[in-house]
Design an enzyme around this catalytic site. Structure first.
Site, PDB file in Angstrom:
ATOM      1  CG  HIS A  94       8.601 -25.429  11.951  1.00 33.81           C
ATOM      2  ND1 HIS A  94       8.567 -25.315  13.066  1.00 33.81           N
ATOM      3  CD2 HIS A  94       9.711 -26.225  11.200  1.00 33.81           C
ATOM      4  CE1 HIS A  94       9.807 -25.791  13.416  1.00 33.81           C
ATOM      5  NE2 HIS A  94      10.469 -26.501  12.384  1.00 33.81           N
ATOM      6  CB  CYS A 136       0.595  -2.624   4.776  1.00 33.85           C
ATOM      7  SG  CYS A 136       0.621  -3.537   6.180  1.00 33.85           S
ATOM      8  N   GLY A 137       2.296  -0.630   6.504  1.00 40.35           N
ATOM      9  CA  GLY A 137       2.834  -0.109   7.510  1.00 40.35           C
ATOM     10  C   GLY A 137       3.430  -0.978   8.845  1.00 40.35           C
ATOM     11  CB  THR A 138       2.028  -3.115  11.126  1.00 44.27           C
ATOM     12  OG1 THR A 138       0.804  -3.432  10.373  1.00 44.27           O
ATOM     13  CG2 THR A 138       1.819  -1.617  11.635  1.00 44.27           C
ATOM     14  N   GLY A 139       2.616  -4.392   8.266  1.00 45.91           N
ATOM     15  CA  GLY A 139       2.665  -6.044   7.691  1.00 45.91           C
ATOM     16  C   GLY A 139       1.325  -6.710   8.278  1.00 45.91           C
ATOM     17  CB  ILE A 140      -0.428  -6.275  11.293  1.00 50.72           C
ATOM     18  CG1 ILE A 140       0.546  -6.444  12.124  1.00 50.72           C
ATOM     19  CG2 ILE A 140      -1.867  -6.865  11.816  1.00 50.72           C
ATOM     20  CD1 ILE A 140       0.527  -5.810  13.383  1.00 50.72           C
ATOM     21  N   GLY A 141      -2.050  -5.663   8.468  1.00 51.67           N
ATOM     22  CA  GLY A 141      -3.285  -5.597   7.746  1.00 51.67           C
ATOM     23  C   GLY A 141      -3.108  -6.625   6.527  1.00 51.67           C
ATOM     24  CG  MET A 142      -0.337  -5.764   3.297  1.00 53.62           C
ATOM     25  SD  MET A 142      -1.159  -5.683   1.929  1.00 53.62           S
ATOM     26  CE  MET A 142      -0.463  -4.493   1.009  1.00 53.62           C
ATOM     27  NE  ARG A 164       8.611 -31.374  14.435  1.00 55.09           N
ATOM     28  CZ  ARG A 164       9.543 -30.626  14.020  1.00 55.09           C
ATOM     29  NH1 ARG A 164      10.277 -31.275  13.097  1.00 55.09           N
ATOM     30  NH2 ARG A 164       9.904 -29.485  14.373  1.00 55.09           N
ATOM     31  CG  HIS A 165       6.557 -29.174  10.484  1.00 50.51           C
ATOM     32  ND1 HIS A 165       6.348 -28.764  11.766  1.00 50.51           N
ATOM     33  CD2 HIS A 165       7.744 -29.447  10.276  1.00 50.51           C
ATOM     34  CE1 HIS A 165       7.625 -28.597  12.052  1.00 50.51           C
ATOM     35  NE2 HIS A 165       8.380 -29.195  11.586  1.00 50.51           N
ATOM     36  CG  ASP A 197      -0.315   0.171   2.565  1.00 48.43           C
ATOM     37  OD1 ASP A 197       0.803   0.252   2.554  1.00 48.43           O
ATOM     38  OD2 ASP A 197      -1.044   0.087   3.458  1.00 48.43           O
TER      39      ASP A 197
HETATM   40  C1  RB5 Z   1      -1.719   2.707   6.250  1.00 48.48           C
HETATM   41  O1  RB5 Z   1      -1.727   3.970   6.818  1.00 48.48           O
HETATM   42  C2  RB5 Z   1      -1.746   1.532   7.444  1.00 48.48           C
HETATM   43  O2  RB5 Z   1      -2.726   1.677   8.142  1.00 48.48           O
HETATM   44  C3  RB5 Z   1      -1.410   0.265   6.586  1.00 48.48           C
HETATM   45  O3  RB5 Z   1      -0.332   0.388   5.922  1.00 48.48           O
HETATM   46  C4  RB5 Z   1      -1.051  -0.901   7.536  1.00 48.48           C
HETATM   47  O4  RB5 Z   1      -0.193  -0.796   8.461  1.00 48.48           O
HETATM   48  C5  RB5 Z   1      -2.190  -1.738   7.719  1.00 48.48           C
HETATM   49  O5  RB5 Z   1      -2.101  -2.854   8.439  1.00 48.48           O
END
Ligand code: RB5
Length: 155
Positions: A103, A70-76, A137-138, A13
């Site tokens: 694994h 993305c900013g954190t990788g978490i949303g992706m 095993r995985h 993003d």
């Molecule tokens: C965008 O500002 C930010 O929310 C997005 O890149 C991401 O970190 C979401 O997980």
């Protein structure tokens, strides 16, 4: 980055184009074929759209692996893991990268452009792309993920 050439789809993003470019350059220098699914600039976009584009490349077999920034990788990772057949992991170091391939048979690597430096991201991606799935095993555990995917598809 020195390893067996792969086809890798990558997307980000608006938080991730700079890191995406670093990762693309390194993968290409290592001989990988890279499918760049965007985005390419700072204009605000929605990460699920770019996760969907990369995931489509993986699920249709056009790419062996996906990379999402993305900013954190978490949303992706949240977006990618909603798609049956995708096993996406947010990576912060080479150990996570190696173990999620070995694994979990992870097929998508997610990075946070605001939480990880480019050197660490590059090292982690190198480890991710170089590590084979161990199976053994995985298998039983990964098969349970696939079964959950199948149940979702059927519902
Ligand atoms: C965008 O500002 C930010 O929310 C997005 O890149 C991401 O970190 C979401 O997980």
């Amino acid at each position: 980055m020195q390893q067996t050439p792969q086809i890798v789809a990558i997307g980000s993003d608006h938080a991730g184009p700079a890191l995406k470019e670093v990762l693309i350059a390194a993968m290409q220098a290592a001989g990988h074929d890279v499918i760049d699914c965007g985005t390419d600039g700072p204009a605000s976009v929605d990460y699920p759209d770019f996760a969907a584009a990369v995931v489509d490349q993986v699920l249709t077999g056009r790419a062996a692996f996906g990379v999402l920034v993305c900013g954190t990788g978490i949303g992706m990772a949240m977006a990618a893991n909603r798609c049956p057949g995708i096993r996406a992991a947010v990576l912060h170091d080479t150990t996570e990268a190696r173990l999620t391939r070995a694994h979990n048979d992870a097929n998508v690597a997610c990075f946070g452009a605001r939480t990880i430096g480019p050197e660490t991201a590059l090292d982690s991606l190198t480890s991710f792309l170089a590590t084979p799935y161990e199976g053994g095993r995985h298998e039983r555990r990964v098969a349970k993920l696939s079964a959950a995917d199948a149940a979702l598809r059927a519902s």
